[in-house]
Design a protein around this motif. Structure first.
Motif, PDB file in Angstrom:
ATOM      1  N   LEU A  54       0.935  -1.140  -0.105  1.00  0.00           N
ATOM      2  CA  LEU A  54       0.000  -0.134  -0.075  1.00  0.00           C
ATOM      3  C   LEU A  54       0.755   1.274   0.029  1.00  0.00           C
ATOM      4  O   LEU A  54       1.991   1.178   0.493  1.00  0.00           O
ATOM      5  CB  LEU A  54      -0.956  -0.040   1.063  1.00  0.00           C
ATOM      6  CG  LEU A  54      -2.103  -1.080   1.127  1.00  0.00           C
ATOM      7  CD1 LEU A  54      -2.880  -0.985   2.629  1.00  0.00           C
ATOM      8  CD2 LEU A  54      -3.084  -0.794   0.227  1.00  0.00           C
ATOM      9  N   THR A  55       0.476   2.293  -0.728  1.00  0.00           N
ATOM     10  CA  THR A  55       0.992   3.639  -0.431  1.00  0.00           C
ATOM     11  C   THR A  55       0.907   4.503   0.447  1.00  0.00           C
ATOM     12  O   THR A  55       1.562   5.363   0.827  1.00  0.00           O
ATOM     13  CB  THR A  55       0.640   4.224  -2.116  1.00  0.00           C
ATOM     14  OG1 THR A  55      -0.685   4.429  -2.061  1.00  0.00           O
ATOM     15  CG2 THR A  55       1.133   3.356  -3.207  1.00  0.00           C
ATOM     16  N   ASN A  56      -0.412   4.246   1.336  1.00  0.00           N
ATOM     17  CA  ASN A  56      -0.676   4.819   2.269  1.00  0.00           C
ATOM     18  C   ASN A  56      -1.596   4.115   3.401  1.00  0.00           C
ATOM     19  O   ASN A  56      -2.209   3.227   2.861  1.00  0.00           O
ATOM     20  CB  ASN A  56      -1.619   6.096   1.756  1.00  0.00           C
ATOM     21  CG  ASN A  56      -2.108   7.162   2.705  1.00  0.00           C
ATOM     22  OD1 ASN A  56      -1.847   6.822   3.815  1.00  0.00           O
ATOM     23  ND2 ASN A  56      -2.417   8.192   2.426  1.00  0.00           N
ATOM     24  N   PRO A  57      -1.210   4.171   4.654  1.00  0.00           N
ATOM     25  CA  PRO A  57      -1.747   3.216   5.781  1.00  0.00           C
ATOM     26  C   PRO A  57      -3.278   3.839   5.966  1.00  0.00           C
ATOM     27  O   PRO A  57      -4.089   3.098   6.384  1.00  0.00           O
ATOM     28  CB  PRO A  57      -1.029   3.577   6.698  1.00  0.00           C
ATOM     29  CG  PRO A  57      -0.261   4.748   6.659  1.00  0.00           C
ATOM     30  CD  PRO A  57      -0.002   5.024   5.315  1.00  0.00           C
ATOM     31  N   SER A  58      -3.670   5.169   5.611  1.00  0.00           N
ATOM     32  CA  SER A  58      -4.951   5.609   5.856  1.00  0.00           C
ATOM     33  C   SER A  58      -5.254   6.131   4.589  1.00  0.00           C
ATOM     34  O   SER A  58      -4.669   7.177   4.233  1.00  0.00           O
ATOM     35  CB  SER A  58      -4.992   6.318   7.058  1.00  0.00           C
ATOM     36  OG  SER A  58      -6.264   6.904   7.169  1.00  0.00           O
ATOM     37  N   MET A  59      -6.504   5.950   3.971  1.00  0.00           N
ATOM     38  CA  MET A  59      -6.988   6.690   2.702  1.00  0.00           C
ATOM     39  C   MET A  59      -8.426   6.701   2.439  1.00  0.00           C
ATOM     40  O   MET A  59      -9.193   6.347   3.463  1.00  0.00           O
ATOM     41  CB  MET A  59      -6.443   5.776   1.467  1.00  0.00           C
ATOM     42  CG  MET A  59      -6.797   4.223   1.486  1.00  0.00           C
ATOM     43  SD  MET A  59      -6.246   3.186   0.451  1.00  0.00           S
ATOM     44  CE  MET A  59      -4.814   2.772   1.437  1.00  0.00           C
ATOM     45  N   THR A  60      -9.072   7.351   1.363  1.00  0.00           N
ATOM     46  CA  THR A  60     -10.127   7.343   1.314  1.00  0.00           C
ATOM     47  C   THR A  60     -10.694   5.997   1.058  1.00  0.00           C
ATOM     48  O   THR A  60     -10.197   5.202   0.466  1.00  0.00           O
ATOM     49  CB  THR A  60     -10.510   8.445   0.050  1.00  0.00           C
ATOM     50  OG1 THR A  60     -10.153   8.036  -1.072  1.00  0.00           O
ATOM     51  CG2 THR A  60      -9.782   9.801   0.406  1.00  0.00           C
ATOM     52  N   PRO A  61     -12.226   5.968   1.256  1.00  0.00           N
ATOM     53  CA  PRO A  61     -12.969   4.807   0.747  1.00  0.00           C
ATOM     54  C   PRO A  61     -12.503   4.358  -0.690  1.00  0.00           C
ATOM     55  O   PRO A  61     -12.544   3.285  -1.148  1.00  0.00           O
ATOM     56  CB  PRO A  61     -14.307   5.103   1.074  1.00  0.00           C
ATOM     57  CG  PRO A  61     -14.359   5.991   2.006  1.00  0.00           C
ATOM     58  CD  PRO A  61     -13.112   6.900   1.621  1.00  0.00           C
ATOM     59  N   GLU A  62     -12.674   5.357  -1.661  1.00  0.00           N
ATOM     60  CA  GLU A  62     -12.503   5.238  -3.007  1.00  0.00           C
ATOM     61  C   GLU A  62     -11.139   4.796  -3.229  1.00  0.00           C
ATOM     62  O   GLU A  62     -10.706   3.640  -4.218  1.00  0.00           O
ATOM     63  CB  GLU A  62     -12.751   6.350  -3.755  1.00  0.00           C
ATOM     64  CG  GLU A  62     -14.292   7.088  -3.730  1.00  0.00           C
ATOM     65  CD  GLU A  62     -14.644   7.491  -2.521  1.00  0.00           C
ATOM     66  OE1 GLU A  62     -15.922   7.603  -2.015  1.00  0.00           O
ATOM     67  OE2 GLU A  62     -13.712   8.133  -1.728  1.00  0.00           O
TER      68      GLU A  62
END
Length: 402
Positions: free
Chosen positions: A116-124
């Protein structure tokens, strides 16, 4: 009319019960299904015929030498039809997506780990990341993504599984998300979302130490702390889907800050991030970023590192004792990457747990560690998807019968 509806509802329960008996047994004859489920042989015959027509099960005729076969027709066993409805499972971790595709019998066809590029992201963004990971996995399996009948997704956090609604998850950058609606726009098949600890419990129930148990508890220890509860062979979720949140049980008034936003949660003393936070507050030098380094320091005799783990072990032992006092399960399974760390499996920790338990003159609940990789969490998610497909097909049978 009401009587007919009741009869069909009972038949639906019977279909699910019989299908589950076949899945558990691997292969089983009709007469043995009747004994196992206490359903009449005539009803078993009728229901298994329906399940065969739907493509959920198939017959196995034993290949016995004629001279060894009993008189009359040889006993025909039934099994799950593996090639019927392949499904996918996804474990969403802090840094990776672990994906797996299995056939309808639960046999693994392919797995893949996606960074993953980010541990926290938007639902989309999360939906798109899962899509990319599953495209790679389906290529490994030699199939199209459109061949998948359902997808199970395991997320950490507070999740209302029947609605695929996320109250809160560290993987998402916002609260109160109808993640099911988001996934529907991206995937062509049903997507079932569940708390990841519940999916580990499901995997243990089908493939692991919980296989022959009706009541057991799984506690997961990684970045956070989770719990999956099996009572009378069923996953317990609570009325709002937020039950079994062991990591967010309060152990200290106005205590350490938890990633959920509240203070004093058990996870804020036992989770990966909590141990690193405490270590960096008391140990001078370069900031520690992983538990492996901290554990090596403790093993080499660093008293401050040892103190961090000792405190976590005491907190965890107290939490385990509370679980036993409330549920009295047959077994507690410690699962996840952290389960191998000695401070969670030392005799001293178990002894301290027992000191906080209600004392009676019988053997206490057994506690075991079962370390497995993220691919097994994904397999639990796939098992959840298998349940979803089976339930959907059984509903279709009921609809056609009405």
């Amino acid at each position: 009319m009401q009587k007919l509806k009741h009869v069909e509802e009972q038949r639906g329960v019977g279909r699910a019960q019989i299908l589950e008996a076949i899945r558990k047994a691997g292969n089983i004859a009709r007469i043995d299904i009747a004994k196992e489920t206490r359903v009449s042989p005539a009803t078993v015959t009728a229901i298994t015929s329906e399940l065969m027509e739907t493509g959920l099960i198939e017959e196995i005729v034993p290949d016995e030498p004629r001279q060894k076969a009993k008189r009359g027709r040889p006993r025909v066993a039934l099994k799950i039809r593996g090639d019927a409805f392949p499904v996918a499972g996804v474990k969403v971790a802090r840094e990776t997506l672990s994906t797996m595709i299995v056939d309808f019998a639960g046999k693994e066809l392919a797995n893949h780990e996606y960074t993953l590029t980010n541990p926290s992201m938007t639902p989309e963004e999360l939906a798109e990341e899962i899509l990319r990971a599953l495209l790679m996995t389906s290529q490994k399996a030699g199939m199209e993504l459109s061949d998948i009948s359902a997808i199970g997704v395991g997320l950490a956090g507070l999740i209302d599984a029947p609605r695929s609604f996320v109250h809160w998850s560290p993987s998402l950058d916002r609260r109160n998300v109808d993640i099911g609606e988001t996934f529907e726009k991206v995937f062509h098949c049903p997507v079932l979302v569940e708390n990841d600890a519940n999916l580990v419990a499901k995997a243990e129930q089908l493939f692991g130490h919980g296989r022959n148990l009706s009541n057991f508890i799984v506690i997961t220890i990684e970045h956070g702390v989770g719990m999956g509860i099996v009572i009378d062979d069923k996953i317990y979720r609570g009325t709002r889907g937020t039950g079994a949140e062991f990591g967010h049980a309060k152990v200290q008034f106005e205590g350490a800050l938890c990633q959920c936003g509240q203070r004093g949660c058990l996870e804020a003393y036992v989770g990966d991030y909590a141990l690193l936070r405490e270590a960096n507050a008391v140990i001078a030098g370069e900031p520690l970023t992983d538990l492996t380094t901290l554990w090596k320091m403790a093993q080499s005799g660093n008293p401050l590192a040892n103190a961090v783990f000792e405190r976590a072990g005491k907190m965890f032992a107290m939490g385990l004792a509370n679980v036993v006092n409330i549920f009295d399960p047959e077994l507690i399974i410690l699962a996840g990457g952290r389960a191998a760390f000695d401070h969670l499996d030392l005799k001293e920790v178990k002894r301290e747990m027992r000191a906080h338990m209600i004392a009676i003159d019988v053997e206490p609940t057994e506690v075991i560690a079962h370390q497995w990789g993220d691919e097994m969490w994904a397999k639990g998610a796939a098992a959840y998807a298998l349940d979803g497909v089976a339930a959907s097909k059984i509903r279709e049978l009921a609809k056609n019968a009405s």
